[in-house]
Design a protein around this motif. Sequence first.
Motif, PDB file in Angstrom:
ATOM      1  N   ILE A 182       6.493 -10.742 -19.022  1.00 53.26           N
ATOM      2  CA  ILE A 182       6.542 -10.555 -20.471  1.00 53.26           C
ATOM      3  C   ILE A 182       7.777 -11.274 -21.013  1.00 53.26           C
ATOM      4  N   GLY A 183       7.604 -12.021 -22.097  1.00 52.76           N
ATOM      5  CA  GLY A 183       8.703 -12.794 -22.657  1.00 52.76           C
ATOM      6  C   GLY A 183       8.893 -14.141 -22.010  1.00 52.76           C
ATOM      7  N   ASN A 184       7.923 -14.582 -21.192  1.00 51.27           N
ATOM      8  CA  ASN A 184       8.020 -15.895 -20.550  1.00 51.27           C
ATOM      9  C   ASN A 184       8.012 -17.010 -21.591  1.00 51.27           C
ATOM     10  N   SER A 185       8.416 -18.190 -21.186  1.00 45.48           N
ATOM     11  CA  SER A 185       8.441 -19.361 -22.063  1.00 45.48           C
ATOM     12  C   SER A 185       7.109 -19.545 -22.787  1.00 45.48           C
ATOM     13  N   THR A 186       7.149 -19.533 -24.103  1.00 46.40           N
ATOM     14  CA  THR A 186       5.915 -19.697 -24.872  1.00 46.40           C
ATOM     15  C   THR A 186       5.321 -21.090 -24.678  1.00 46.40           C
ATOM     16  N   GLU A 187       6.159 -22.084 -24.532  1.00 52.14           N
ATOM     17  CA  GLU A 187       5.650 -23.442 -24.371  1.00 52.14           C
ATOM     18  C   GLU A 187       5.054 -23.669 -22.990  1.00 52.14           C
ATOM     19  N   LYS A 188       5.636 -23.052 -21.963  1.00 50.44           N
ATOM     20  CA  LYS A 188       5.025 -23.134 -20.633  1.00 50.44           C
ATOM     21  C   LYS A 188       3.696 -22.386 -20.611  1.00 50.44           C
ATOM     22  N   ASN A 189       3.646 -21.227 -21.264  1.00 53.98           N
ATOM     23  CA  ASN A 189       2.389 -20.489 -21.347  1.00 53.98           C
ATOM     24  C   ASN A 189       1.315 -21.326 -22.032  1.00 53.98           C
ATOM     25  N   ALA A 190       1.688 -21.989 -23.129  1.00 51.79           N
ATOM     26  CA  ALA A 190       0.738 -22.820 -23.865  1.00 51.79           C
ATOM     27  C   ALA A 190       0.250 -23.980 -23.001  1.00 51.79           C
ATOM     28  N   ALA A 191       1.140 -24.558 -22.223  1.00 52.44           N
ATOM     29  CA  ALA A 191       0.760 -25.671 -21.354  1.00 52.44           C
ATOM     30  C   ALA A 191      -0.244 -25.223 -20.299  1.00 52.44           C
ATOM     31  N   MET A 192      -0.044 -24.036 -19.728  1.00 49.79           N
ATOM     32  CA  MET A 192      -0.988 -23.537 -18.723  1.00 49.79           C
ATOM     33  C   MET A 192      -2.351 -23.255 -19.341  1.00 49.79           C
ATOM     34  N   ARG A 193      -2.360 -22.685 -20.530  1.00 44.44           N
ATOM     35  CA  ARG A 193      -3.640 -22.434 -21.208  1.00 44.44           C
ATOM     36  C   ARG A 193      -4.356 -23.743 -21.522  1.00 44.44           C
ATOM     37  N   ALA A 194      -3.598 -24.749 -21.906  1.00 43.20           N
ATOM     38  CA  ALA A 194      -4.198 -26.051 -22.220  1.00 43.20           C
ATOM     39  C   ALA A 194      -4.840 -26.684 -20.988  1.00 43.20           C
ATOM     40  N   LEU A 195      -4.376 -26.310 -19.813  1.00 43.14           N
ATOM     41  CA  LEU A 195      -4.951 -26.800 -18.563  1.00 43.14           C
ATOM     42  C   LEU A 195      -6.116 -25.944 -18.094  1.00 43.14           C
ATOM     43  N   GLY A 196      -6.522 -24.963 -18.902  1.00 41.15           N
ATOM     44  CA  GLY A 196      -7.701 -24.172 -18.595  1.00 41.15           C
ATOM     45  C   GLY A 196      -7.445 -22.838 -17.932  1.00 41.15           C
ATOM     46  N   ALA A 197      -6.192 -22.453 -17.783  1.00 45.85           N
ATOM     47  CA  ALA A 197      -5.868 -21.194 -17.106  1.00 45.85           C
ATOM     48  C   ALA A 197      -5.955 -20.015 -18.060  1.00 45.85           C
ATOM     49  N   THR A 198      -6.316 -18.861 -17.516  1.00 44.42           N
ATOM     50  CA  THR A 198      -6.175 -17.589 -18.211  1.00 44.42           C
ATOM     51  C   THR A 198      -4.786 -17.058 -17.895  1.00 44.42           C
ATOM     52  N   VAL A 199      -3.963 -16.908 -18.912  1.00 41.78           N
ATOM     53  CA  VAL A 199      -2.582 -16.466 -18.713  1.00 41.78           C
ATOM     54  C   VAL A 199      -2.479 -14.987 -19.055  1.00 41.78           C
ATOM     55  N   VAL A 200      -1.997 -14.200 -18.094  1.00 41.30           N
ATOM     56  CA  VAL A 200      -1.811 -12.762 -18.262  1.00 41.30           C
ATOM     57  C   VAL A 200      -0.313 -12.484 -18.291  1.00 41.30           C
ATOM     58  N   GLU A 201       0.179 -11.927 -19.380  1.00 44.73           N
ATOM     59  CA  GLU A 201       1.594 -11.580 -19.480  1.00 44.73           C
ATOM     60  C   GLU A 201       1.781 -10.136 -19.038  1.00 44.73           C
TER      61      GLU A 201
END
Length: 321
Positions: free
Chosen positions: A103-122
């Motif tokens: 929780i509170g991880n880098s928002t831009e890294k999270n966005a990059a992972m989602r853009a690559l097709g990943a489901t990101v769970v915080e």
Amino acid sequence: MLDLRLADIESAARIVYEVMPPTPQFAWPLLSRRTGASVVVKHENHTPVGAFKIRGGLVYLDWLRSAHPEVRGIVTATRGNHGQSIALAAQRHGLAVTIVVPIGNSTEKNAAMRALGATVVESGGDFQESVEVADRLARDNGWHRVPSFHSQLVRGVATYALEFLRAFPALDTIYVPIGQGSGICGMIAARDALGFQTKVVGVVSAGAPAYALSLAAGRPVSHAVTTRIADGMACRTPVPDALEIIARGAERIVTVTDAEVEGAMRIYFSDTHNAAEGAGAAALAALIQEADTMRGRGVGLVLSGGNVDSSMYSEVIASTP
């Protein structure tokens, strides 16, 4: 114990080069003038995901599809760069991927992972708690659990070290940041496979000193993570296999503060116009700390990544020491 032959790393490089070319290594005169050493930087910030981890993800997923073709879903935990690596590689192989971040991880890294097709769970207060969540999701859903440290990940990231060492075989010392340990273990593996005598110096954050404490104690020692800038080095619990390799193959460990890392981030920008994330700047911070003893030597720095949120980076660059 990891035992990578030169042929193992070279075959990994062929997998990596299907996606990206070798990254550059440049000698920067201003860094050399500043430190008194002959400095060369390995630019792992110049990969398709902005960090060295891409190499491990590509090689691990290639191995997984060969060894376990039945796998359809995978899950891992990350602070960002490992997750981007696994997401990109999973996309290439048509695998569904879930990535757990604190929780509170880098928002831009999270966005990059989602853009690559990943489901990101915080979920989780720190990386270690996210690891436990990923373990539970793997059990509950029957997914393959991708670890943060594995021989195939090390085999993949060792390709950056092979490029660096072959380009500059006469380097006396190379400084490498330590997160979970794949980067430094890959450097040690490549050096040993080439038969070189290059000294490998690990760098940890004063706000995440678990590996330094563990090496001093001769056993894994957990320690709370407090670093605000070096999230790529935010390790609370060392990996025993990595610890063994580092203990055998590293010359020493240098501990750098957040203030020293921020100073190195500013220097990378002023002297090379490269953006470095906290972990990416740690090697330079360590060299500056040891500049008196390293004067006149050939020194390599691993700029392991440039994935820092723009808001944080602008604050660091604008601040004064």
